[in-house]
Design a protein around this motif. Structure first.
Motif, PDB file in Angstrom:
ATOM      1  N   ARG A 170     101.128  64.896  50.186  1.00  0.00           N
ATOM      2  CA  ARG A 170     102.103  63.808  50.341  1.00  0.00           C
ATOM      3  C   ARG A 170     101.499  62.655  51.134  1.00  0.00           C
ATOM      4  NH1 ARG A 170     107.769  64.775  51.147  1.00  0.00           N
ATOM      5  NH2 ARG A 170     107.256  66.778  50.187  1.00  0.00           N
ATOM      6  N   LEU A 204      99.201  60.729  48.863  1.00  0.00           N
ATOM      7  CA  LEU A 204      99.983  59.903  47.944  1.00  0.00           C
ATOM      8  C   LEU A 204     100.493  58.653  48.648  1.00  0.00           C
ATOM      9  CD1 LEU A 204     101.515  59.323  45.314  1.00  0.00           C
ATOM     10  CD2 LEU A 204     103.318  60.884  46.120  1.00  0.00           C
ATOM     11  N   ALA A 260     104.789  58.608  42.163  1.00  0.00           N
ATOM     12  CA  ALA A 260     104.352  59.976  42.451  1.00  0.00           C
ATOM     13  C   ALA A 260     103.814  60.648  41.195  1.00  0.00           C
ATOM     14  CB  ALA A 260     105.503  60.770  43.046  1.00  0.00           C
ATOM     15  N   SER A 286     104.468  64.081  36.608  1.00  0.00           N
ATOM     16  CA  SER A 286     104.760  63.825  38.014  1.00  0.00           C
ATOM     17  C   SER A 286     104.042  64.835  38.894  1.00  0.00           C
ATOM     18  CB  SER A 286     106.264  63.904  38.263  1.00  0.00           C
ATOM     19  OG  SER A 286     106.967  63.004  37.440  1.00  0.00           O
ATOM     20  N   ASP A 293     105.074  66.315  44.684  1.00  0.00           N
ATOM     21  CA  ASP A 293     105.686  65.523  45.743  1.00  0.00           C
ATOM     22  C   ASP A 293     106.619  64.444  45.208  1.00  0.00           C
ATOM     23  OD1 ASP A 293     104.553  66.569  48.278  1.00  0.00           O
ATOM     24  OD2 ASP A 293     102.662  66.049  47.325  1.00  0.00           O
ATOM     25  N   ALA A 294     106.939  64.503  43.917  1.00  0.00           N
ATOM     26  CA  ALA A 294     107.877  63.555  43.327  1.00  0.00           C
ATOM     27  C   ALA A 294     109.309  64.026  43.558  1.00  0.00           C
ATOM     28  CB  ALA A 294     107.615  63.405  41.843  1.00  0.00           C
ATOM     29  N   VAL A 339     108.985  59.031  45.371  1.00  0.00           N
ATOM     30  CA  VAL A 339     108.312  59.970  46.254  1.00  0.00           C
ATOM     31  C   VAL A 339     109.363  60.762  47.018  1.00  0.00           C
ATOM     32  CG1 VAL A 339     106.653  60.225  48.132  1.00  0.00           C
ATOM     33  CG2 VAL A 339     106.432  58.321  46.511  1.00  0.00           C
ATOM     34  N   ASN A 352     112.096  54.349  48.225  1.00  0.00           N
ATOM     35  CA  ASN A 352     111.902  54.229  46.788  1.00  0.00           C
ATOM     36  C   ASN A 352     112.646  53.032  46.198  1.00  0.00           C
ATOM     37  OD1 ASN A 352     110.196  56.612  46.169  1.00  0.00           O
ATOM     38  ND2 ASN A 352     111.927  57.716  47.046  1.00  0.00           N
TER      39      ASN A 352
END
Length: 253
Positions: A97, A100, A156, A180, A183-184, A224, A237
């Protein structure tokens, strides 16, 4: 003699107004600066520039000087939240995460602050009154791009994807070709149409929305996940989607 400074100021004001201009680029017959009359609106500029009928009016962009500061703050806020997400993910031992969040931070950092205003720029719709004839200001820009038959998927995902546009394909179905990450956020995605209109779309079995079809040139943001962290970042987001909506195909990296 005492009136000369006042007269000079008036002449200067008149000159500055007459020199106000909006620049039009892209697929138009007369690109370049267009002189803006006092109280000038979209129709005053469009009638001079004459966008070509083959240009992709849905993805046209109006870039406003007056919106640069506000969108600059939006970008700063998104970058701040992504950095908070990275640090929090490390504290909770979620290195993927954190990676990302760092990648998204780098992507957003490269995106310019455009000042794009979400509005309809279809010349016919404006002319007949189906779309607002927006008041313009000096330094504003109009861009009429060519059609791009792609849909871009960001967020993500393992890597951002540019996928072929499929007529009437649901937004969620594009994720089959751009998987995806774990961590999406699995229940939603953000659909950003080429005109900048943004919508959160339910994609899970319990909240699935039908009829959410991207147009050619749309962006899909896979959000995310962050509600499992303390503190969560609930607006990340949405604000990321809003900032992506300000980007044009010509300037997205």
């Amino acid at each position: 003699m005492k009136r000369l400074p006042f007269l000079s100021a008036c002449l200067l004001l008149i000159t500055s107004v007459s020199q106000a201009a909006v620049t039009v680029t892209g697929d138009v017959q007369v690109p370049g600066p267009v002189e803006l009359p006092p109280g000038g609106r979209l129709t005053d500029v469009i009638s001079v520039a004459v966008p070509n009928a083959e240009s992709y009016w849905l993805a046209a962009g109006l870039l406003r000087q007056s919106l640069l500061e506000e969108q600059g703050r939006l970008k700063t806020g998104v970058l701040f939240d992504l950095e908070v997400l990275r640090r929090t993910a490390l504290l909770f031992d979620r290195p993927e995460r954190a990676d990302l969040a760092l990648r998204l931070h780098e992507q957003v950092s490269r995106m310019p602050v455009t000042g794009r205003q979400v509005t309809v720029l279809d010349p016919v719709a404006i002319e007949v009154g189906f779309a607002p004839n927006v008041l313009l200001g000096d330094g504003d820009r109009l861009i009429y791009p060519l059609r791009v038959d792609e849909v871009e998927v960001l967020g993500a995902v393992a890597q951002p994807c540019r996928l072929p546009y499929v007529v009437q394909q649901e937004a969620r179905d594009y994720l089959n070709d751009c998987p995806s990450l774990s961590d999406a956020e699995a229940d939603y995605l953000w659909l950003i149409q080429p005109n900048g209109a943004t919508r959160r779309v339910g994609i899970a079995p319990w909240n699935r929305e039908h009829g959410q079809v991207p147009a050619a040139g749309s962006k899909l943001l896979v959000p995310v996940k962050n509600d499992d962290l303390d503190p969560p970042i609930p607006e990340l987001n949405q604000q990321l989607a809003e900032f992506l909506a300000t980007q044009l195909a010509e300037v997205v990296h």
